[in-house]
Design an enzyme around this catalytic site. Structure first.
Site, short mmCIF file in Angstrom:
data_model
loop_
_atom_site.label_atom_id
_atom_site.label_comp_id
_atom_site.label_asym_id
_atom_site.label_seq_id
_atom_site.Cartn_x
_atom_site.Cartn_y
_atom_site.Cartn_z
N CYS A 31 49.31 -52.97 51.97
CA CYS A 31 50.24 -52.17 51.16
C CYS A 31 49.59 -50.86 50.76
CB CYS A 31 50.60 -52.91 49.89
SG CYS A 31 51.31 -54.49 50.24
N TYR A 172 55.21 -62.47 60.72
CA TYR A 172 54.40 -62.60 59.50
C TYR A 172 54.66 -63.94 58.81
CZ TYR A 172 52.60 -61.14 54.87
OH TYR A 172 51.93 -61.04 53.68
N HIS A 175 50.05 -65.39 53.64
CA HIS A 175 49.99 -65.03 52.22
C HIS A 175 50.98 -65.75 51.32
CE1 HIS A 175 48.17 -61.11 53.85
NE2 HIS A 175 47.22 -61.90 53.42
N ASP A 267 43.39 -63.97 49.40
CA ASP A 267 43.01 -63.22 50.60
C ASP A 267 42.19 -61.98 50.23
OD1 ASP A 267 43.20 -63.40 53.40
OD2 ASP A 267 44.58 -61.71 53.45
#
Ligand code: ADP
Ligand code: SF4
Length: 694
Positions: A31, A172, A175, A267
């Site tokens: 991000c 994806y 996470h 993470d």
């Protein structure tokens, strides 16, 4: 200079499906807080990474459909064809430097309250959305039509990604944010149809989506799968064996495996709680499950470590988010035989705080991050000096070090004066505190640069006074003399100094850092700073054998560290150390052996017995030198002074990242006249007003 042959392996090209990465440096999706609001700034940021030698550069999350947005967080979007130019611009910037461009398609589902689109969120099983902000919104259970729709949306987005010029189109499932993770996890998937229950069923949607994506773009683009290999929550979440079973059953389907931990706070752990390579142990055994290339992360900044990861066959590509933020030129520095120039990430997660506060990314080590387009700043280059006038920088904290370094690079003759016997200011002090050693890299990097800059001279043990400034007659002066912690309670909550009995033992963080340790055995901390100082000092005092009680006006310890994803770990740590925590309390008075605090809701008074109190509230600027010289402005000309400016904590105390940024700004702007029409000193993306009917 050219690279040491030992590092050759890092520059060996590697095939990823139908495309070839020129080297092993892989900027995994991360991000930026820029997203769709600042797409050009975002494109420039990624372009500079490619310029710095990253062989593959990816976007952040790109929301694929309007039925899943994670507002207020600002990511990218590929909802329809009109989003393609914004994404194409980024791919172009990446391609300019011969890197592969990757796009991370994301459907958040259960993680998106859909505050923007106001659609009902979709999930494998209906339940309250799992947002960072406890939104009072639930997702609905997807029916078969919803699943068919989702497959189409993902396929359409993949084609748009290809049309935008991307070489890698991600699926994806990482996470706990990637929607496909929710299907994989028993915690979120309680379905009884062919998409729920046993593992084969829970994998089904991920398998279908990878196949769909490959069919849609696989002739031209690689299709990586980013997947969670452990949620670090024991049986409640995905654990190693189950994750291995998932990877085994899909082993050869994607073109690349990108392994990560879930959630994001696991993470992207900070250096307070983990070392470089902290993910290595979790990844063990995964690579053997597939012949496809594997990328993994772990805050890798050491080229030797990177070589050993590839030579030992643990991973094929070195995945980096934060190390590429702190140093976008990390690969080029290795390639050019300049490993000592690498600006190593300190693991502070100030970059993450940009995303959490919906503001453009910032970095403690790399003040140009996010400013590549907005201000035209570059991580490595800076405009040449305007004149040959000498510059004096007073104070060698992070602000002064950065200013001196960058002015040196501009070509100015710089004198850096520091009153202490060592350089680094607050960073030198704070990096000695428990868990903060890696922060010392802020100083180490800048000192390593001074060695290459004969035009920067440092003077230690030089406590400059007003008379010195006038006597020296150096025309351009920057004053960054730092700040001092208040000892009277002033801060976020208290605007009047506290009523303190002269017999009370009162300490500030500066006292503790100067080894002026508290009297007695029981210390009461009042933390109205809400970042790391209060809790780090609690840890230090426990280590020194004190009994510690921690009080704060906030509902939790270090509440701002929600933005660095550390709050949970910090509170757990000090609870386990035996610190007693009392929340929602405002300090009202301090007497010998006792302090009075009021409940912030009811005002009910509580007495706390203690031997000493440590006030961690706020800091005031050490600006007497600056104010003094400004008062003497009339005498400047006689002494050859032309310009004096204060910056960093001496102007207004804030984070180390703010101080480094302020130092960079001073260096960038010295003697540079703003253009006449400039009102806002950075570029913005201004919306073109246009009514679009669908
Ligand atoms: P910042 O974060 O703004 O860089 P710091 O407090 O880390 O601020 O650094 C300020 C530095 O300035 C400290 O190292 C301090 O010793 C030094 N300093 C303060 N006053 C003077 C002075 N009068 N002359 C030289 N150095 C000074
Ligand atoms: Fe590393 Fe901190 Fe920069 Fe993030 S902000 S990249 S953690 S130095």
């Amino acid at each position: 200079m050219s690279r040491d042959t030992y590092y050759d392996i890092l520059f060996k090209p590697i095939q990823i499906g139908p495309v070839t990465a020129k080297n092993r440096f892989f900027q995994v999706p991360h991000c930026t807080g820029l997203g769709y609001r600042d797409p050009t700034a975002n494109a420039w940021l990624r372009g500079v990474k490619a310029q710095g030698g990253w062989g593959t550069v990816c976007t952040e999350q790109v929301e694929i459909h309007h039925t899943s947005d994670i507002t207020p967080f600002i990511e990218l979007r590929i909802w329809d064809d009109r989003d393609v130019p914004m994404l194409a611009q980024m791919a172009e910037k990446i391609h300019e430097h011969d890197a592969l461009a990757g796009i991370e398609l994301a459907y958040n589902g259960l993680n998106g309250p859909n505050l923007y689109g106001r659609e009902v969120p979709l999930a494998p099983t209906g339940m309250p959305v799992q947002s960072f902000t406890y939104d009072p919104v639930s997702a609905k259970t997807m029916d078969r039509q919803d699943i068919r729709n989702l497959r189409k949306w993902h396929r359409d987005a993949a084609i748009r990604g290809k049309n935008a010029g991307y070489d890698l189109v991600y699926v994806y499932a990482g996470h706990g944010l990637g929607f496909f993770h929710h299907f994989l996890s028993k915690r979120y998937n309680r379905r009884s149809d062919e998409y729920g229950g046993n593992l084969e069923n829970r994998i089904r949607i991920l398998k279908e989506i990878i196949i769909d994506t490959k069919e849609a773009v696989g002739d031209e683009c690689a299709v990586p799968c980013r997947i969670t290999i452990n949620e670090l929550m024991g049986k409640a979440g995905l654990e190693t064996q189950e994750a291995m079973d998932i990877v085994s059953s899909l082993a050869e389907l994607p073109d690349l495996w990108d392994f990560c931990l879930a959630g994001w706070e696991n993470d992207s752990q900070t250096s307070r709680f983990s070392q470089e390579g902290f993910q290595d142990e979790y990844r063990k055994g995964f690579k053997a499950l597939t012949t496809k290339p594997v990328v993994g992360v772990g805050r890798y900044t050491s080229p030797d470590k990177m070589v050993s990861l590839i030579k030992s066959g643990e991973i094929d590509l070195i995945g980096c988010a934060r190390p590429s933020i702190a140093d976008p030129f990390l690969p080029r520095k290795i390639e050019e035989g300049r490993v000592e120039d690498i600006r190593e990430c300190i693991g502070c997660n100030i970059c993450v705080s940009g995303d959490f506060t919906m503001s453009p990314i910032r970095c403690t080590q790399n003040p140009s991050m996010g400013e590549e387009w907005r201000k035209g700043w570059h991580p490595e280059y800076i405009n040449k000096n305007v004149s040959s006038k000498p510059v004096l920088i007073v104070g060698a904290g992070p602000a002064g070090l950065e200013a001196a370094q960058m002015l040196g690079k501009r070509g100015y003759d710089v004198t850096l004066a520091e009153k202490e016997l060592n350089l680094g200011g607050r960073v030198s002090r704070e990096s000695k505190l428990p868990g903060l050693a890696a922060w010392g890299r802020v100083v180490d990097y800048r000192l390593s640069q001074f060695n290459k800059l004969p035009n920067v001279e440092t003077y230690l043990d030089s406590d400059l006074t007003l008379d010195h400034l006038l006597e020296f007659g150096i025309p351009l002066i920057g004053i960054c003399t730092g700040s001092t912690w208040y000892k009277n309670g002033l801060g976020f909550n208290l605007k009047e100094p506290l009523d303190i009995d002269p017999g009370a033992s009162v300490y500030s963080p500066d006292d503790i850092m100067a080894e002026n340790l508290p009297n007695g055995s029981h210390v009461l901390i009042w933390d109205d700073d809400h970042y790391y100082m209060g809790n780090v000092l609690a840890e230090l005092l426990i280590q020194r054998g004190y009994e510690v009680s921690y009080t704060t006006p906030a509902p939790e310890v270090a509440t701002w560290t929600q933005n660095t994803m550390e709050q949970h770990r910090i509170q757990k740590q000090i609870m386990e150390l035996g610190v007693t925590i009392h929340s929602n309390l405002i300090l009202t008075s301090i007497a010998e052996g006792t302090a009075k605090l009021n409940c912030s809701y009811t005002g009910k008074e509580q007495n706390f017995e203690m031997d000493s109190i440590l006030l961690v509230t706020s800091r005031y600027p050490n600006d007497s030198l600056f104010r003094g010289i400004m008062e003497k402005e009339g005498e400047w000309q006689d002494h050859g002074l032309e310009m004096v400016k204060s910056f960093g904590d001496c102007e207004a105390p804030a984070t180390i990242a703010h101080a480094v940024y302020a130092g960079r700004r001073f260096a960038e702007e010295l003697e540079v006249k703003p253009s006449k029409e400039e009102i806002v000193p950075f570029k913005r993306e201004i919306a073109e007003l246009r009514y679009v009917s669908d």
